[in-house]
Scaffold this active site. Structure first.
Site, PDB file in Angstrom:
ATOM      1  CG  ASP A  70      29.283  11.489  83.010  1.00 46.24           C
ATOM      2  OD1 ASP A  70      30.072  12.327  83.486  1.00 46.24           O
ATOM      3  OD2 ASP A  70      28.908  11.503  81.819  1.00 46.24           O
ATOM      4  CG  HIS A  71      27.401  15.297  83.900  1.00 42.71           C
ATOM      5  ND1 HIS A  71      27.838  16.576  84.147  1.00 42.71           N
ATOM      6  CD2 HIS A  71      28.029  14.910  82.771  1.00 42.71           C
ATOM      7  CE1 HIS A  71      28.680  16.941  83.206  1.00 42.71           C
ATOM      8  NE2 HIS A  71      28.834  15.939  82.360  1.00 42.71           N
ATOM      9  CB  THR A 111      27.107  13.168  71.119  1.00 43.39           C
ATOM     10  OG1 THR A 111      26.631  13.783  72.322  1.00 43.39           O
ATOM     11  CG2 THR A 111      26.122  13.418  70.010  1.00 43.39           C
ATOM     12  N   GLY A 141      27.027  17.390  73.515  1.00 45.79           N
ATOM     13  CA  GLY A 141      26.268  17.245  72.270  1.00 45.79           C
ATOM     14  C   GLY A 141      27.086  17.736  71.091  1.00 45.79           C
ATOM     15  CB  ALA A 149      35.565  14.772  73.961  1.00 41.49           C
ATOM     16  CB  SER A 150      30.782  14.265  70.814  1.00 40.18           C
ATOM     17  OG  SER A 150      30.755  13.019  71.441  1.00 40.18           O
ATOM     18  CG  HIS A 207      32.692  16.717  81.276  1.00 44.97           C
ATOM     19  ND1 HIS A 207      31.673  15.866  81.624  1.00 44.97           N
ATOM     20  CD2 HIS A 207      33.586  16.652  82.278  1.00 44.97           C
ATOM     21  CE1 HIS A 207      31.942  15.325  82.799  1.00 44.97           C
ATOM     22  NE2 HIS A 207      33.105  15.780  83.223  1.00 44.97           N
TER      23      HIS A 207
HETATM   24  P1  13P Z   1      29.581  14.535  74.389  1.00 42.07           P
HETATM   25  O1  13P Z   1      28.212  13.954  74.258  1.00 42.07           O
HETATM   26  O2  13P Z   1      29.662  15.908  73.808  1.00 42.07           O
HETATM   27  O3  13P Z   1      30.635  13.625  73.910  1.00 42.07           O
HETATM   28  O4  13P Z   1      29.832  14.760  75.957  1.00 42.07           O
HETATM   29  C1  13P Z   1      30.059  13.662  76.775  1.00 42.07           C
HETATM   30  C2  13P Z   1      30.292  14.049  78.186  1.00 42.07           C
HETATM   31  O5  13P Z   1      30.926  15.034  78.484  1.00 42.07           O
HETATM   32  C3  13P Z   1      29.759  13.147  79.217  1.00 42.07           C
HETATM   33  O6  13P Z   1      30.021  13.582  80.501  1.00 42.07           O
END
Ligand code: 13P
Length: 284
Positions: free
Chosen positions: A81-82, A232, A180, A209-210, A207
């Protein structure tokens, strides 16, 4: 064996749900995600950022992923991821990751295309799927911080060209989410998402989604989002559960005990998110 995200995301697109990608950090968080996914018969993506791979070590993550895929009869993808470094992505694909995100969204358009193309060429030969991002998400993910003013929404026309020239399998779009937690409720640009989805035919990824309201997640899935990334919102209940355990048991020192309330609290959220994505019962 762990699988790529190809079939999962195509099925999600065809049937109008999303596969959740949960950021994991260690054996315990992987166990939580997989137990929940198994119970709800959901395909699932275990996502590891560069600092997670550094912390947990790629060989351990791949070994756990492979062991889990034998134990649980559901599709499991192990996803980078990323990742920004092309050489690291190649190295970890060779170790056994089944899916990768090359995040060159901070680069100029042409450079983003060049780096993404290089990964696609390498990954596809090995049956590994590739996600890339166009536009720039705000917030903090791993050690990368993007301020609100530097964030940038995905341009639909650029997205068409980007997908065509890179041959990626899925596209992460910037439509108003951030990594975040949010200070105020995020307002997503659904019109932009609908527009992108009408002209780009590969699965789209959300991305950050928290903290996004459930209705907005549901609506974005209706408008083409096939993968929802959550980090998060899992870390908070896990650590709160452990913290509470130590408050109640200040002399505790057994990880097999103090990890349990963290795992239980995280599992509840994982189950909620699977249901929110509509991936329950979709394990092929
Ligand atoms: P959050 O921490 O906002 O859920 O983002 C997660 C994310 O997009 C990981 O790639």
């Amino acid at each position: 064996m762990i699988v790529s995200t190809e079939n999962m995301l195509i099925d999600a697109k065809n049937r109008g749900y999303a596969v959740p990608a949960f950021n994991i950090h260690n054996l315990e968080t992987i166990q939580v995600v997989l137990e929940a996914a198994k119970e709800l018969k959901s395909p699932v993506i275990l996502a590891a950022t560069p600092s997670t791979v550094k912390y947990a070590e790629p060989e351990y993550l791949v070994a756990i992923g492979n062991a889990a895929s034998k134990k649980y009869n559901i599709p499991i993808a192990l996803h980078l991821d990323h990742f920004r470094q092309v050489d690291l992505i190649k190295k970890y694909i060779d170790i056994g990751f089944s899916s990768a995100m090359i995040d060159a969204s901070h680069e100029e358009f042409e450079e983003n295309i060049n780096k993404t193309k290089e990964i696609v060429k390498f990954a596809h030969k090995k049956g590994v799927t590739v996600e890339a991002e166009l536009g720039k998400l705000g917030g903090k993910e791993d050690n990368v911080i993007v301020s609100e003013k530097d964030s940038m929404f995905t341009n639909p026309k650029d997205a068409v060209e980007f997908v065509k020239r890179t041959n990626i399998d899925s596209l992460a779009v910037a439509i108003g989410t951030a990594h975040g937690l949010y200070k105020t409720e995020p307002k997503l640009d659904f019109e932009r998402l609908e527009n992108i989805n009408s002209i780009v035919d590969i699965p789209l990824v959300l991305h950050g989604a928290s903290g996004v309201p459930n209705d907005s997640i549901r609506k974005s899935i209706k408008l083409g989002i096939c993968k929802v990334n959550i980090a998060t919102e899992l870390k908070i209940p896990f650590s709160d559960g452990v913290k509470k355990y130590f408050i109640d048991n200040p002399r505790a020192n057994d990880p097999r005990k103090y990890m349990l309330p963290g795992k239980a609290a995280m599992k509840e959220i994982v189950m909620e998110k699977i249901k929110l994505c509509g991936s329950n019962g979709k394990a092929l």
